[in-house]
Structure formats: structure tokens, C-alpha cells
Design a protein around this motif. Structure first.
Motif, PDB file in Angstrom:
ATOM      1  N   PRO A 128      -0.165  15.408 -79.276  1.00  0.00           N
ATOM      2  CA  PRO A 128       0.370  16.111 -78.686  1.00  0.00           C
ATOM      3  C   PRO A 128       0.092  17.398 -78.766  1.00  0.00           C
ATOM      4  N   GLY A 129       0.155  18.964 -78.131  1.00  0.00           N
ATOM      5  CA  GLY A 129      -0.945  19.741 -77.825  1.00  0.00           C
ATOM      6  C   GLY A 129      -2.441  20.069 -78.667  1.00  0.00           C
ATOM      7  N   GLN A 130      -2.935  18.959 -79.030  1.00  0.00           N
ATOM      8  CA  GLN A 130      -4.179  19.113 -79.892  1.00  0.00           C
ATOM      9  C   GLN A 130      -5.781  17.760 -78.913  1.00  0.00           C
ATOM     10  N   ALA A 131      -6.448  18.087 -79.245  1.00  0.00           N
ATOM     11  CA  ALA A 131      -7.944  17.296 -78.986  1.00  0.00           C
ATOM     12  C   ALA A 131      -8.540  17.125 -80.297  1.00  0.00           C
ATOM     13  N   TYR A 132      -7.453  16.093 -80.553  1.00  0.00           N
ATOM     14  CA  TYR A 132      -7.999  15.380 -82.104  1.00  0.00           C
ATOM     15  C   TYR A 132      -8.958  13.804 -81.990  1.00  0.00           C
ATOM     16  N   ILE A 133     -10.435  14.928 -82.949  1.00  0.00           N
ATOM     17  CA  ILE A 133     -11.150  13.738 -82.157  1.00  0.00           C
ATOM     18  C   ILE A 133     -11.934  13.473 -83.562  1.00  0.00           C
ATOM     19  N   THR A 134     -11.942  12.264 -83.568  1.00  0.00           N
ATOM     20  CA  THR A 134     -12.502  11.343 -85.043  1.00  0.00           C
ATOM     21  C   THR A 134     -14.105  11.172 -84.502  1.00  0.00           C
ATOM     22  N   ILE A 135     -14.977  12.439 -84.818  1.00  0.00           N
ATOM     23  CA  ILE A 135     -16.697  12.480 -84.751  1.00  0.00           C
ATOM     24  C   ILE A 135     -17.138  10.979 -85.031  1.00  0.00           C
ATOM     25  N   VAL A 140     -12.087  16.878 -75.086  1.00  0.00           N
ATOM     26  CA  VAL A 140     -11.960  17.596 -75.209  1.00  0.00           C
ATOM     27  C   VAL A 140     -11.217  18.740 -73.358  1.00  0.00           C
ATOM     28  N   LYS A 141     -12.364  18.302 -72.544  1.00  0.00           N
ATOM     29  CA  LYS A 141     -12.031  18.787 -70.676  1.00  0.00           C
ATOM     30  C   LYS A 141     -11.341  17.928 -70.698  1.00  0.00           C
ATOM     31  N   ASN A 142     -10.547  17.056 -70.871  1.00  0.00           N
ATOM     32  CA  ASN A 142      -9.999  15.714 -70.685  1.00  0.00           C
ATOM     33  C   ASN A 142      -8.690  15.848 -70.874  1.00  0.00           C
ATOM     34  N   ALA A 143      -8.684  16.857 -72.877  1.00  0.00           N
ATOM     35  CA  ALA A 143      -7.304  16.524 -72.952  1.00  0.00           C
ATOM     36  C   ALA A 143      -5.921  17.756 -72.437  1.00  0.00           C
ATOM     37  N   GLY A 144      -6.313  18.198 -71.721  1.00  0.00           N
ATOM     38  CA  GLY A 144      -4.817  18.081 -70.709  1.00  0.00           C
ATOM     39  C   GLY A 144      -4.296  19.953 -71.625  1.00  0.00           C
ATOM     40  N   ASP A 145      -3.176  20.634 -71.404  1.00  0.00           N
ATOM     41  CA  ASP A 145      -2.478  21.166 -72.232  1.00  0.00           C
ATOM     42  C   ASP A 145      -2.354  21.286 -73.321  1.00  0.00           C
ATOM     43  N   ILE A 146      -3.641  21.494 -73.537  1.00  0.00           N
ATOM     44  CA  ILE A 146      -3.572  22.049 -75.739  1.00  0.00           C
ATOM     45  C   ILE A 146      -3.734  23.202 -76.076  1.00  0.00           C
ATOM     46  N   HIS A 147      -3.348  23.508 -77.475  1.00  0.00           N
ATOM     47  CA  HIS A 147      -3.518  24.621 -77.826  1.00  0.00           C
ATOM     48  C   HIS A 147      -4.924  24.859 -79.877  1.00  0.00           C
ATOM     49  N   ALA A 148      -5.421  23.471 -79.494  1.00  0.00           N
ATOM     50  CA  ALA A 148      -5.701  23.658 -80.605  1.00  0.00           C
ATOM     51  C   ALA A 148      -7.037  22.365 -80.474  1.00  0.00           C
ATOM     52  N   ILE A 149      -8.224  22.436 -81.547  1.00  0.00           N
ATOM     53  CA  ILE A 149      -8.391  21.331 -81.333  1.00  0.00           C
ATOM     54  C   ILE A 149      -9.077  20.941 -83.128  1.00  0.00           C
ATOM     55  N   SER A 150      -8.838  19.327 -83.168  1.00  0.00           N
ATOM     56  CA  SER A 150      -8.908  19.044 -84.335  1.00  0.00           C
ATOM     57  C   SER A 150     -10.153  17.757 -84.424  1.00  0.00           C
ATOM     58  N   LEU A 151     -10.775  18.694 -85.440  1.00  0.00           N
ATOM     59  CA  LEU A 151     -12.231  17.300 -85.512  1.00  0.00           C
ATOM     60  C   LEU A 151     -12.176  16.381 -87.531  1.00  0.00           C
ATOM     61  N   THR A 152     -12.542  14.913 -87.062  1.00  0.00           N
ATOM     62  CA  THR A 152     -12.355  14.594 -88.630  1.00  0.00           C
ATOM     63  C   THR A 152     -13.399  13.647 -88.439  1.00  0.00           C
ATOM     64  N   SER A 153     -13.679  12.719 -89.725  1.00  0.00           N
ATOM     65  CA  SER A 153     -15.006  11.936 -89.106  1.00  0.00           C
ATOM     66  C   SER A 153     -14.740  10.724 -90.238  1.00  0.00           C
ATOM     67  N   GLY A 154     -15.752   9.646 -90.443  1.00  0.00           N
ATOM     68  CA  GLY A 154     -15.942   9.178 -91.456  1.00  0.00           C
ATOM     69  C   GLY A 154     -17.156   9.394 -91.355  1.00  0.00           C
ATOM     70  N   VAL A 155     -18.208   8.457 -92.621  1.00  0.00           N
ATOM     71  CA  VAL A 155     -19.241   9.181 -92.659  1.00  0.00           C
ATOM     72  C   VAL A 155     -20.163   7.884 -92.467  1.00  0.00           C
ATOM     73  N   VAL A 156     -21.397   8.554 -91.369  1.00  0.00           N
ATOM     74  CA  VAL A 156     -22.144   7.448 -91.391  1.00  0.00           C
ATOM     75  C   VAL A 156     -23.581   7.612 -91.115  1.00  0.00           C
ATOM     76  N   GLY A 157     -24.543   7.329 -91.698  1.00  0.00           N
ATOM     77  CA  GLY A 157     -25.845   7.661 -92.591  1.00  0.00           C
ATOM     78  C   GLY A 157     -25.252   8.158 -93.751  1.00  0.00           C
TER      79      GLY A 157
END
Length: 319
Positions: free
Chosen positions: A91-98, A128-145
Motif C-alpha cells: 500500500p502507498g508505494q510502487a514497490y517493484i522487483t526489477i 508506476v503509472k498504474n499503481a494508483g495513489d502512491i507516495h513513494a517508489i521502491s526498487l529491489t532486484s535479484g542479480v541476473v547476469g
């Protein structure tokens, strides 16, 4: 009341969801606790929240009455609350796994077995555009390559997401100079994860990863981003003692880093290991709260990622 209730709920970690259709309130994860599972819901009570994995067999029941209103039942406990709609993962964030897969094989982590794809920059921007009403963006990721390639993906994503004028938090496995480059790119906060209470456990649980490098990047990050904006996950329940965990909490807090105390969630090679119990949650939470206070750290200042969400962990000042 909430602190005790949340510790009891996190001790179980899952919930049986019944009643009216609640599909719009369910979230699926490709990273963190519950990655690759059926999904989860965020239960909210008086401004607090907890994230619970959805399962068919749990001693905790959430009955959806409608419109997000629910009754949570656990033994003799009955609490009327709400389900929160996830923006993107929380809730409140676009928390996205790259990248949803990983070349490393931490023994507790289900991500390497998921074989989830790597998102393009266009896909990330669209989420992010489709995330609705958010106050922050968060990015996380595994390691590929390679780690360097993954850092480049994160830097490109930060650059593309600055158009939204929201604080951006980034949690990736670093290389030398990662903190500096993320700061220059415009990230607001970073999280580099020490994962375990001790170096010995780290070598056992995360073969091939460099704890000294993570520590060095954390210290650089504090200089760049400032106190209250640098974080690290510490997983408890992997075999460490309370004294070992408390010592590491104290150490990272002295360095200006806010630790996220993440309860172990059975998965991957350690799927048969039990979750930590209620008494341990409360004991470590109280120590965590005192360590933050004595070092002038304030979790309420966090703008992004897990500390700002509070769903999976108990956060002093917010719980």
C-alpha cells in the motif's frame, strides 16, 4: 494492543481468507517473504498494518465482509479492520522487483527458483503509472547476469522514474561505488542487506556474497544519504542467538543505519525451519526500539521500502 497482536500474527505469518471476493486486495510477490507464493493481504487496524500470506490452512482467519472491511479471528481474538489495496506490491508505494531471479542462492531465499523475468524500463514506468495513489517508489532486484549489470538496470530505472517527482528507494546487492552512483542518479534512500546477525552465518547462508563490501557501502551511504535514510535487513530465526542479534542491531544503529528486523519465513532449503515465536518478536522489538532511540534514529522519517511499509516487520515508532 497492536504491538502484541502484530507479533502474534507474524509468528504465524499466514491467514485463511474467506467471505466476499477480495481479489482486488491481494498482492503477489517476486521478492522478499512470500516470493513465488499464492499471494498476500495487508490487514490494517487503527493506522497500523501487517502483511500475511494467504493459505488454505491457517489458524488465523480473515472474513471479508465487503468493501475491504474484514473481521480477523485468531483463537479468542476478534478484531474488526480493513484490507488495504496494494499500490504495486504494498500500500502507498510502487514497490517493484526489477529482476525476479538471481545468480546467488541464499539458503532461505525462494527467488533463484522462481525464474521470473527481468522487467524493462518501459514495464517499470507503466507499473508506476498504474499503481494508483502512491507516495513513494521502491526498487529491489535479484542479480541476473552480473552485479554490475544489475546495478546499471537500477540506475536506469531511477533516471526514468524521476519524472514522477516521488522519493525513490533502492535495495540491491552492491558493488564498490554503488551508493555513490545511486545518490548521483537521484535515489532518496538505499538498503543494502547484511541479512544475518553474524559473519559466520552470512558465509553459511549466502555463499559467494561479500559482507565486507556490503558494510563498506552502507557506511558510504550514511555519509551521502544521511541518518534515517539508509537501511539493512537482518533476518532473525536462522540459528543466531538473541545476544548475537542484539549486538548487530547495536552496531548498525551506532553507524547511523536503521536495521529492518525481518522474521525468517520458511522457504527454499530452509522450508522446514520454524518461524520465530512471539516472545522472540517482542524481545527483539524492545531492544530494536531502544537501540534506535539511543542513537538518534527515527524510523518514522523513512520515506520508502520496508521500513515505510511496515507490513512484514515490526517497526519501532510505527508499530
Amino acid at each position: 494492543m497492536w504491538t502484541s497482536l502484530k507479533a502474534q500474527l507474524l509468528e504465524v505469518g499466514n491467514v485463511k481468507l474467506i467471505g466476499a471476493d477480495a481479489t482486488e486486495y491481494e498482492s503477489k510477490s517476486t521478492a522478499g517473504p512470500g516470493a513465488g507464493g499464492r499471494g498476500s493481504v495487508f490487514f490494517s487496524y487503527e493506522g497500523h498494518r501487517v502483511r500475511l500470506a494467504v493459505t488454505d490452512d491457517s489458524p488465523i482467519t480473515i472474513r471479508h465482509i465487503g468493501g475491504g472491511t474484514v473481521m480477523l479471528t485468531y483463537g479468542c481474538i476478534e478484531v474488526l479492520g480493513k484490507l488495504e489495496k496494494p499500490g504495486s506490491h504494498c500500500p502507498g508505494q510502487a514497490y517493484i522487483t526489477i529482476s525476479g531471479s538471481c545468480i546467488y542462492h541464499c539458503r532461505y531465499c525462494p527467488v533463484p527458483g522462481n525464474a521470473a523475468p527481468t522487467k524493462s524500463i518501459d514495464e517499470i514506468v507503466t507499473l508506476v503509472k498504474n499503481a494508483g495513489d502512491i507516495h513513494a517508489i521502491s526498487l529491489t532486484s535479484g542479480v541476473v547476469g552480473t552485479v554490475e549489470e544489475e546495478e546499471k538496470r537500477a540506475l536506469d530505472a531511477v533516471e526514468a522514474l524521476k519524472q514522477f517527482n516521488l522519493p525513490i528507494g533502492v535495495s540491491i546487492y552492491p558493488v564498490a561505488g554503488t551508493a555513490q552512483r545511486l545518490h548521483e542518479a537521484g535515489a532518496a534512500e538505499v538498503k543494502f542487506n547484511l541479512e544475518t546477525a553474524t559473519p559466520e552465518l552470512f558465509r553459511e547462508m549466502c555463499p559467494g556474497m561479500d559482507r565486507d563490501l556490503i558494510n563498506a557501502e552502507l557506511d558510504t551511504a550514511v555519509e551521502l544519504f544521511g541518518k534515517n535514510h539508509v537501511f539493512t535487513n537482518l533476518i532473525f530465526g536462522l540459528g543466531e542467538t538473541d545476544d548475537e542479534m542484539k549486538s548487530t542491531i547495536d552496531e548498525v544503529c551506532r553507524r547511523g543505519i536503521i536495521p529492518t528486523l525481518r522474521p525468517f519465513s520458511p522457504a527454499a532449503e530452509l522450508k522446514d525451519l520454524p518461524r520465530p515465536g512471539f516472545k522472540r518478536f517482542m524481545n527483539l522489538y524492545k531492544h530494536h526500539r531502544a537501540a534506535l532511540a539511543s542513537n538518534g534514529l527515527d524510523a518514522t522519517k523513512a520515506e520508502t521500502m520496508c521500513i515505510a511499509c511496515t507490513g512484514c516487520d515490526m517497526v519501532p515508532g510505527l508499530d
